[in-house]
Design a protein around this motif. Structure first.
Motif, PDB file in Angstrom:
ATOM      1  N   UNK A  99       0.846  -1.187   0.000  1.00 51.02           N
ATOM      2  CA  UNK A  99       0.000   0.000   0.000  1.00 51.02           C
ATOM      3  C   UNK A  99       0.883   1.239   0.000  1.00 51.02           C
ATOM      4  N   UNK A 100       0.345   2.317  -0.530  1.00 55.64           N
ATOM      5  CA  UNK A 100       1.068   3.581  -0.544  1.00 55.64           C
ATOM      6  C   UNK A 100       0.079   4.682  -0.904  1.00 55.64           C
ATOM      7  N   UNK A 101       0.552   5.920  -0.889  1.00 56.03           N
ATOM      8  CA  UNK A 101      -0.300   7.047  -1.267  1.00 56.03           C
ATOM      9  C   UNK A 101       0.514   8.037  -2.078  1.00 56.03           C
ATOM     10  N   UNK A 102      -0.179   8.863  -2.831  1.00 57.98           N
ATOM     11  CA  UNK A 102       0.468   9.934  -3.588  1.00 57.98           C
ATOM     12  C   UNK A 102      -0.468  11.129  -3.617  1.00 57.98           C
ATOM     13  N   UNK A 103       0.108  12.298  -3.677  1.00 54.18           N
ATOM     14  CA  UNK A 103      -0.675  13.532  -3.715  1.00 54.18           C
ATOM     15  C   UNK A 103      -0.690  14.064  -5.141  1.00 54.18           C
ATOM     16  N   UNK A 104      -1.869  14.444  -5.620  1.00 56.86           N
ATOM     17  CA  UNK A 104      -1.994  15.032  -6.952  1.00 56.86           C
ATOM     18  C   UNK A 104      -2.574  16.436  -6.817  1.00 56.86           C
ATOM     19  N   UNK A 105      -2.098  17.325  -7.655  1.00 59.17           N
ATOM     20  CA  UNK A 105      -2.604  18.692  -7.669  1.00 59.17           C
ATOM     21  C   UNK A 105      -4.004  18.719  -8.249  1.00 59.17           C
ATOM     22  N   UNK A 106      -4.840  19.536  -7.662  1.00 52.65           N
ATOM     23  CA  UNK A 106      -6.193  19.719  -8.172  1.00 52.65           C
ATOM     24  C   UNK A 106      -6.255  21.032  -8.948  1.00 52.65           C
ATOM     25  N   UNK A 107      -6.831  20.970 -10.131  1.00 51.21           N
ATOM     26  CA  UNK A 107      -7.032  22.173 -10.930  1.00 51.21           C
ATOM     27  C   UNK A 107      -8.085  23.046 -10.255  1.00 51.21           C
ATOM     28  N   UNK A 108      -8.035  24.348 -10.504  1.00 50.30           N
ATOM     29  CA  UNK A 108      -9.010  25.231  -9.858  1.00 50.30           C
ATOM     30  C   UNK A 108     -10.435  24.921 -10.308  1.00 50.30           C
ATOM     31  N   UNK A 109     -10.584  24.254 -11.462  1.00 49.05           N
ATOM     32  CA  UNK A 109     -11.916  23.861 -11.915  1.00 49.05           C
ATOM     33  C   UNK A 109     -12.537  22.789 -11.032  1.00 49.05           C
ATOM     34  N   UNK A 110     -11.713  22.114 -10.222  1.00 54.97           N
ATOM     35  CA  UNK A 110     -12.243  21.060  -9.356  1.00 54.97           C
ATOM     36  C   UNK A 110     -12.978  21.617  -8.150  1.00 54.97           C
ATOM     37  N   UNK A 111     -12.821  22.901  -7.869  1.00 56.89           N
ATOM     38  CA  UNK A 111     -13.481  23.513  -6.712  1.00 56.89           C
ATOM     39  C   UNK A 111     -14.936  23.829  -7.037  1.00 56.89           C
ATOM     40  N   UNK A 112     -15.715  23.980  -5.972  1.00 53.05           N
ATOM     41  CA  UNK A 112     -17.087  24.452  -6.154  1.00 53.05           C
ATOM     42  C   UNK A 112     -18.153  23.388  -6.160  1.00 53.05           C
ATOM     43  N   UNK A 113     -17.800  22.143  -5.864  1.00 54.92           N
ATOM     44  CA  UNK A 113     -18.818  21.088  -5.837  1.00 54.92           C
ATOM     45  C   UNK A 113     -19.713  21.246  -4.617  1.00 54.92           C
ATOM     46  N   UNK A 234      -3.449  12.197 -13.274  1.00 57.18           N
ATOM     47  CA  UNK A 234      -2.265  12.938 -12.841  1.00 57.18           C
ATOM     48  C   UNK A 234      -2.619  14.321 -12.309  1.00 57.18           C
ATOM     49  N   UNK A 235      -3.643  14.941 -12.884  1.00 55.78           N
ATOM     50  CA  UNK A 235      -4.165  16.211 -12.398  1.00 55.78           C
ATOM     51  C   UNK A 235      -5.658  16.056 -12.194  1.00 55.78           C
ATOM     52  N   UNK A 236      -6.150  16.509 -11.054  1.00 51.28           N
ATOM     53  CA  UNK A 236      -7.581  16.359 -10.807  1.00 51.28           C
ATOM     54  C   UNK A 236      -8.344  17.560 -11.355  1.00 51.28           C
ATOM     55  N   UNK A 237      -9.243  17.282 -12.307  1.00 51.40           N
ATOM     56  CA  UNK A 237     -10.114  18.310 -12.867  1.00 51.40           C
ATOM     57  C   UNK A 237     -11.555  18.152 -12.389  1.00 51.40           C
ATOM     58  N   UNK A 238     -11.891  16.990 -11.844  1.00 52.82           N
ATOM     59  CA  UNK A 238     -13.280  16.668 -11.509  1.00 52.82           C
ATOM     60  C   UNK A 238     -13.698  17.275 -10.176  1.00 52.82           C
TER      61      UNK A 238
END
Length: 262
Positions: A99-113, A234-238
């Motif tokens: 097991x392991x973890x990794x951090x991915x950058x979130x695009x500003x479009x991912x905000x607002x849900x 690799x980049x979170x847009x959702x």
């Protein structure tokens, strides 16, 4: 364009595998049947390129229709069902897991849900606006289970998320020192699993580990690299956790099928 699209088109064998699951979750509504193979190819194109849904090439159909079908399949748990079947098939070695973890950058479009960012697996860490992916991998380096949390979440919580399910139990579990906690070791021992986890410097009672065995943990790091070849991972847009996890699972399934085909 044709060469780029061809990279995402399924082979007949891959479509035959997916078709049985799609037919199982399809709800009859009296409408003309959708070309599900073309829709799935379109979803794969979005996953690989990371492009906005509105940029989906016309060859795959109307972007809004493909997006709605992706959401329907995601909310119906289609991707989780497929991964569950692959894991239960025992076609890949699973006595050794990691097991392991990794951090991915979130695009500003991912905000607002709706329901707020923490509920959607978004948070603030040293990397800024981020999401952390927690991953469980088998002895062939294939993803068994994944989950997401806000980027600043500790690995202890991630351990509970990926290990608390009905997947095949490992005999040996590899993890880095971020998982070195008495609770984690006790949980594994209670499940008759040998934990191979390096100790934190602050640990008073030293525990020896098999260094040769521990080197195999690079399989989970290589799995992350393969998953991140899909730009939608690799980049979170959702905006929603369901959609982002859906793309992680879709990419995981394709890794399984690529491995089995060779």
């Amino acid at each position: 364009m044709e060469t780029s699209l061809a990279r995402d088109l399924m082979s007949d064998e891959e479509w035959a595998f997916h078709e049985r699951f799609i037919l199982a979750v399809r709800a009859p509504n009296g409408r003309k049947p959708t070309n599900h193979r073309l829709v799935l190819d379109g979803i794969f194109w979005i996953a690989r390129t990371g492009s906005p849904w509105r940029d989906l090439p016309e060859e795959f159909g109307k972007w809004s229709s493909v997006y709605r079908q992706f959401r329907r399949w995601t909310l119906a748990g289609l991707w989780e069902q497929i991964l569950e079947v692959l894991n239960e098939s025992r076609v890949a070695p699973d006595g050794l897991q990691m097991i392991d973890s990794t951090v991915v950058r979130a695009h500003h479009q991912a905000a607002g849900a709706k329901r707020g960012t923490p509920r959607q697996g978004l948070g603030r860490s040293r990397g800024g606006f981020t999401t952390k992916i927690h991953l469980r991998v088998n002895g062939a380096g294939l993803p068994m289970r994944s989950d997401i949390t806000p980027g600043q979440t500790s690995d202890y919580l991630g351990f509970d998320l990926v290990m608390d399910d009905n997947l095949p139990e490992p005999r040996v579990l590899l993890a880095d020192r971020g998982y070195d906690a008495d609770r984690v070791r006790k949980t594994m021992e209670d499940r008759n699993v040998v934990p191979v986890i390096p100790m934190r410097k602050s640990r008073k009672l030293r525990v020896a580990i098999d260094r040769k065995l521990y080197r195999l943990r690079n399989l989970v790091e290589r799995c992350f690299n393969k998953l991140k070849n899909a730009r939608r991972v690799a980049t979170r847009y959702d905006k929603t956790a369901e959609s982002f996890l859906g793309f992680i699972d879709i990419t995981s399934i394709r890794l399984w099928l690529r491995h089995l085909s060779t």
